[in-house]
Design a protein around this motif. Structure first.
Motif, PDB file in Angstrom:
ATOM      1  N   MET A 117      15.826 -89.464  20.135  1.00  0.00           N
ATOM      2  CA  MET A 117      15.546 -88.178  20.757  1.00  0.00           C
ATOM      3  C   MET A 117      15.891 -87.067  19.768  1.00  0.00           C
ATOM      4  O   MET A 117      16.985 -87.026  19.224  1.00  0.00           O
ATOM      5  N   GLU A 118      14.923 -86.174  19.540  1.00  0.00           N
ATOM      6  CA  GLU A 118      15.161 -85.054  18.634  1.00  0.00           C
ATOM      7  C   GLU A 118      16.025 -84.005  19.322  1.00  0.00           C
ATOM      8  O   GLU A 118      15.784 -83.647  20.471  1.00  0.00           O
ATOM      9  N   VAL A 119      16.994 -83.492  18.585  1.00  0.00           N
ATOM     10  CA  VAL A 119      17.901 -82.479  19.132  1.00  0.00           C
ATOM     11  C   VAL A 119      18.039 -81.344  18.123  1.00  0.00           C
ATOM     12  O   VAL A 119      18.265 -81.587  16.929  1.00  0.00           O
ATOM     13  N   PHE A 120      17.898 -80.114  18.630  1.00  0.00           N
ATOM     14  CA  PHE A 120      18.073 -78.908  17.818  1.00  0.00           C
ATOM     15  C   PHE A 120      19.079 -77.999  18.533  1.00  0.00           C
ATOM     16  O   PHE A 120      19.332 -78.155  19.723  1.00  0.00           O
ATOM     17  N   ASP A 121      19.616 -77.041  17.801  1.00  0.00           N
ATOM     18  CA  ASP A 121      20.484 -76.064  18.460  1.00  0.00           C
ATOM     19  C   ASP A 121      19.707 -75.288  19.512  1.00  0.00           C
ATOM     20  O   ASP A 121      20.180 -75.095  20.638  1.00  0.00           O
ATOM     21  N   HIS A 122      18.488 -74.829  19.147  1.00  0.00           N
ATOM     22  CA  HIS A 122      17.679 -74.022  20.059  1.00  0.00           C
ATOM     23  C   HIS A 122      16.234 -74.509  20.027  1.00  0.00           C
ATOM     24  O   HIS A 122      15.691 -74.794  18.944  1.00  0.00           O
ATOM     25  N   ALA A 158       9.013 -64.872  19.082  1.00  0.00           N
ATOM     26  CA  ALA A 158       9.512 -66.141  18.540  1.00  0.00           C
ATOM     27  C   ALA A 158       9.702 -66.092  17.035  1.00  0.00           C
ATOM     28  O   ALA A 158      10.645 -66.688  16.497  1.00  0.00           O
ATOM     29  N   GLY A 159       8.803 -65.402  16.329  1.00  0.00           N
ATOM     30  CA  GLY A 159       8.934 -65.326  14.878  1.00  0.00           C
ATOM     31  C   GLY A 159      10.244 -64.689  14.458  1.00  0.00           C
ATOM     32  O   GLY A 159      10.942 -65.187  13.558  1.00  0.00           O
ATOM     33  N   ILE A 160      10.595 -63.584  15.114  1.00  0.00           N
ATOM     34  CA  ILE A 160      11.843 -62.896  14.784  1.00  0.00           C
ATOM     35  C   ILE A 160      13.045 -63.760  15.164  1.00  0.00           C
ATOM     36  O   ILE A 160      14.008 -63.889  14.395  1.00  0.00           O
ATOM     37  N   LEU A 161      13.002 -64.376  16.342  1.00  0.00           N
ATOM     38  CA  LEU A 161      14.096 -65.263  16.747  1.00  0.00           C
ATOM     39  C   LEU A 161      14.287 -66.401  15.745  1.00  0.00           C
ATOM     40  O   LEU A 161      15.422 -66.717  15.353  1.00  0.00           O
ATOM     41  N   ALA A 162      13.189 -67.019  15.352  1.00  0.00           N
ATOM     42  CA  ALA A 162      13.284 -68.149  14.426  1.00  0.00           C
ATOM     43  C   ALA A 162      13.911 -67.712  13.106  1.00  0.00           C
ATOM     44  O   ALA A 162      14.761 -68.423  12.540  1.00  0.00           O
ATOM     45  N   TRP A 163      13.518 -66.562  12.605  1.00  0.00           N
ATOM     46  CA  TRP A 163      14.070 -66.074  11.334  1.00  0.00           C
ATOM     47  C   TRP A 163      15.559 -65.786  11.458  1.00  0.00           C
ATOM     48  O   TRP A 163      16.365 -66.244  10.648  1.00  0.00           O
ATOM     49  N   ARG A 164      15.942 -65.011  12.472  1.00  0.00           N
ATOM     50  CA  ARG A 164      17.347 -64.601  12.595  1.00  0.00           C
ATOM     51  C   ARG A 164      18.264 -65.803  12.852  1.00  0.00           C
ATOM     52  O   ARG A 164      19.368 -65.884  12.287  1.00  0.00           O
ATOM     53  N   LEU A 165      17.834 -66.720  13.714  1.00  0.00           N
ATOM     54  CA  LEU A 165      18.692 -67.855  14.049  1.00  0.00           C
ATOM     55  C   LEU A 165      18.765 -68.859  12.900  1.00  0.00           C
ATOM     56  O   LEU A 165      19.829 -69.429  12.616  1.00  0.00           O
ATOM     57  N   GLU A 210      18.365 -68.105   9.725  1.00  0.00           N
ATOM     58  CA  GLU A 210      19.152 -67.419   8.702  1.00  0.00           C
ATOM     59  C   GLU A 210      20.648 -67.567   8.962  1.00  0.00           C
ATOM     60  O   GLU A 210      21.455 -67.644   8.028  1.00  0.00           O
ATOM     61  N   ALA A 211      21.012 -67.646  10.270  1.00  0.00           N
ATOM     62  CA  ALA A 211      22.421 -67.791  10.649  1.00  0.00           C
ATOM     63  C   ALA A 211      22.895 -69.242  10.627  1.00  0.00           C
ATOM     64  O   ALA A 211      24.051 -69.527  10.995  1.00  0.00           O
ATOM     65  N   GLY A 212      22.028 -70.170  10.244  1.00  0.00           N
ATOM     66  CA  GLY A 212      22.428 -71.559  10.118  1.00  0.00           C
ATOM     67  C   GLY A 212      22.141 -72.428  11.329  1.00  0.00           C
ATOM     68  O   GLY A 212      22.532 -73.605  11.353  1.00  0.00           O
ATOM     69  N   ARG A 213      21.437 -71.898  12.313  1.00  0.00           N
ATOM     70  CA  ARG A 213      21.098 -72.699  13.489  1.00  0.00           C
ATOM     71  C   ARG A 213      19.862 -73.559  13.215  1.00  0.00           C
ATOM     72  O   ARG A 213      18.943 -73.149  12.493  1.00  0.00           O
ATOM     73  N   PRO A 244       8.517 -67.468   6.722  1.00  0.00           N
ATOM     74  CA  PRO A 244       9.757 -67.542   5.936  1.00  0.00           C
ATOM     75  C   PRO A 244      10.833 -68.401   6.596  1.00  0.00           C
ATOM     76  O   PRO A 244      11.589 -69.094   5.902  1.00  0.00           O
ATOM     77  N   ALA A 245      10.908 -68.371   7.936  1.00  0.00           N
ATOM     78  CA  ALA A 245      11.882 -69.215   8.638  1.00  0.00           C
ATOM     79  C   ALA A 245      11.558 -70.694   8.435  1.00  0.00           C
ATOM     80  O   ALA A 245      12.474 -71.527   8.280  1.00  0.00           O
ATOM     81  N   ARG A 246      10.286 -71.030   8.440  1.00  0.00           N
ATOM     82  CA  ARG A 246       9.892 -72.431   8.191  1.00  0.00           C
ATOM     83  C   ARG A 246      10.346 -72.867   6.811  1.00  0.00           C
ATOM     84  O   ARG A 246      10.815 -74.004   6.622  1.00  0.00           O
ATOM     85  N   ARG A 247      10.196 -71.977   5.836  1.00  0.00           N
ATOM     86  CA  ARG A 247      10.609 -72.326   4.475  1.00  0.00           C
ATOM     87  C   ARG A 247      12.116 -72.510   4.377  1.00  0.00           C
ATOM     88  O   ARG A 247      12.608 -73.196   3.464  1.00  0.00           O
ATOM     89  N   MET A 248      12.852 -71.926   5.323  1.00  0.00           N
ATOM     90  CA  MET A 248      14.318 -72.102   5.353  1.00  0.00           C
ATOM     91  C   MET A 248      14.737 -73.283   6.218  1.00  0.00           C
ATOM     92  O   MET A 248      15.933 -73.557   6.347  1.00  0.00           O
ATOM     93  N   GLY A 249      13.787 -73.962   6.860  1.00  0.00           N
ATOM     94  CA  GLY A 249      14.128 -75.167   7.601  1.00  0.00           C
ATOM     95  C   GLY A 249      13.771 -75.184   9.065  1.00  0.00           C
ATOM     96  O   GLY A 249      13.946 -76.226   9.725  1.00  0.00           O
TER      97      GLY A 249
END
Length: 532
Positions: free
Chosen positions: A1-6, A15-22, A24-27, A203-208
């Motif tokens: 089962m895949e598990v993510f923080d969010h 969603a784009g802004i949420l993905a980037w900010r979270l 970037e914070a290591g989530r 950019p968030a995708r490129r960060m993971g």
């Protein structure tokens, strides 16, 4: 089962802004988007909105149920179904609204949502190119915001006509005051569309960040009163993804309440009618639906007067393409709205209450996205803060069925009165001296429409959505039974479940909703991180 923080449901504007900010914070983040990637050429060209707005591959093509207040006809809706959501297909207008809009949100019991509280989040997103007071404008954000440099004698004449009618010139309606006339600002940078996909999500995708396209969320997974994950369909398979910290709904004003209702969260009678077990009764889910309703006046210009219509075919279009490719002013780098008028239906009012939206071009009646063969111009009108309220409700327990939408446009007398006043003022501006030498005649609704009843009939028969849908997961204290989320955007009575999109807006701002939705996502990202 895949598990993510969010797990974020929806890959759109918020969603784009949420993905980037979270991220970037290591989530760890998983984004589920029902549509495809924003890979089409038209997603980069601002004028490509003519194609993208009506492309079912990248948009939800929805319609309201017929309502007597809007001519007993279905009103068409377009909502983004693509990475970047509506920010990848919309008209790109960047319009925040008035200070009083957000102070009203706070007065409704939403702590931290007054204008002084949310201004830093508006500023954090944008990279303003051009004039503006830096006390209000952002210069270092990821999303470019510019004012069109396209030269136009018709645009200049419209601004002069509005000024002659008493509307003050305002070079920056996103600054200290909104009232007045001037050129619109748009999310366009370097002649190209600036969406939250290009500025934040990729950019968030490129960060993971993990982004799944063609992934339609079908149900929120619950463990008691806690959201634990999301079930979704992708390429014909049913899958699940789990969330350690929270599930975040960013699916928009129509799909967020739909998913809540499908998951057993919403009005009990509605869920029972469709055979859905009631996991958590919340009567406000899907209620408070509202939007800006806009009829449009069309004027024919004299032959030889330059309008957009003269540049969309043959060699003139080739020339505009070459100009765009070389970075010069071009119709390909324009949003559909070039000039605003924010005015008052009564001079005694202390706030503006209607908007006029002008473009130096006209479209064929009945042919969406096709310009007339003759020179023309268009001026739309809408009431800034309509009081009419409708609803969004599931049609069945099948996630593939589109929801039933009823905005009840013009259901309140005040809405009708303000809109009629706005339409009358639009005609007065179009008839003023600076424009008069350019005009051959009013085509729509035509000079025979004069009385209030005739104006109202015109508005009911020909008005359309401005695609500013809000309100169906209303933010507010739990003491109001029609609210869905608290002022930290947590769903009342549940854990691990937030809503972060335009559906949380309790009262629509005096503006297009693109900027406000980005602000909501910026503020939400801070709340999510601080709540840890």
């Amino acid at each position: 089962m895949e598990v993510f923080d969010h797990v974020i449901v929806g890959g759109g504007t918020a969603a784009g802004i949420l993905a980037w900010r979270l991220t970037e914070a290591g989530r760890s983040i998983c984004v589920l988007e029902a549509g495809p990637s924003d890979s089409k050429f038209y997603h980069r060209v601002p004028a490509g909105f003519i194609k993208t707005l009506f492309d079912p591959d990248v948009t939800w093509q929805l319609a309201s149920t017929p309502n007597p207040h809007s001519g007993d006809r279905p009103i068409q809706y377009t909502q983004g179904k693509v990475l970047g959501g509506s920010s990848s297909v919309n008209g790109m207008v960047y319009n925040r609204g008035q200070r009083a809009d957000f102070d009203h949100w706070a007065q409704l019991g939403n702590r931290g949502w007054g204008y002084d509280d949310i201004l830093p989040y508006f500023r954090r997103t944008e990279r303003r190119e051009g004039e503006g007071d830096d006390a209000y404008r952002g210069r270092e954000g990821r999303l470019g915001v510019s004012t069109s440099p396209w030269p136009s004698a018709v645009v200049d004449a419209f601004i002069d006509s509005a000024a002659e009618r008493g509307h003050p010139y305002n070079p920056d309606y996103n600054g200290a005051r909104q009232e007045g006339v001037g050129r619109y600002q748009s999310a366009i940078a370097g002649g190209r569309r600036a969406s939250t996909a290009t500025a934040f999500l990729h950019p968030a995708r490129r960060m993971g960040a993990v982004v799944r396209t063609h992934a339609l969320a079908t149900r929120i997974l619950m463990e008691g009163k806690r959201a634990s994950g999301v079930a979704y369909r992708q390429h014909g398979e049913t899958k699940e993804v789990m969330a350690r910290r929270s599930v975040i709904l960013a699916a928009g004003t129509t799909n967020t309440p739909k998913l809540l209702q499908l998951s057993g969260i919403g009005p009990a009678a509605l869920l029972q009618r469709h055979g859905i077990p009631v996991l958590h009764a919340l009567p406000g889910v899907g209620e408070n639906f509202h939007d800006h309703y806009s009829p449009r006046l069309v004027v024919r210009l004299r032959e030889g007067v330059d309008s957009l219509n003269a540049h969309v075919r043959g060699l003139p279009l080739v020339g505009q393409v070459l100009r765009w490719m070389s970075g010069r002013p071009s119709i390909l780098a324009l949003s559909p709205a070039l000039v605003h008028v924010f005015g008052r239906s009564d001079p005694a009012f202390d706030m503006t209450d209607y908007s006029l939206v002008f473009t130096p071009g006209s479209y064929k009646q009945g042919f969406i996205g096709r310009l007339d063969d003759f020179p023309g111009m268009t001026c739309g009108a809408w009431q800034m803060r309509p009081e009419s309220r409708g609803h969004v409700r599931i049609a069945s327990a099948d996630p593939m069925d589109v929801p039933l939408l009823d905005p009840d446009y013009l259901g309140v007398e005040k809405d009708r009165a303000v809109l009629i006043a706005a339409l009358r003022e639009a005609r007065a501006i179009l008839s003023a001296a600076p424009l008069a030498p350019m005009i051959e005649g009013e085509l729509f609704p035509g000079p025979d429409v004069q009385s209030d009843d005739e104006w109202l009939d015109f508005a009911r028969q020909y008005g359309n959505s401005s695609y500013h849908l809000v309100g169906t997961a209303k933010m507010g204290p739990a003491s109001d039974p029609m609210t869905v989320v608290d002022d930290r955007l947590r769903v009342h009575g549940l854990d691990g479940l937030r809503v972060v999109d335009a559906s949380i807006i309790p009262v629509i701002p005096s503006a297009n909703t693109y900027a406000a939705t980005m602000m909501i996502a910026e503020k939400a990202s801070d709340m999510i991180l601080s709540d840890a």
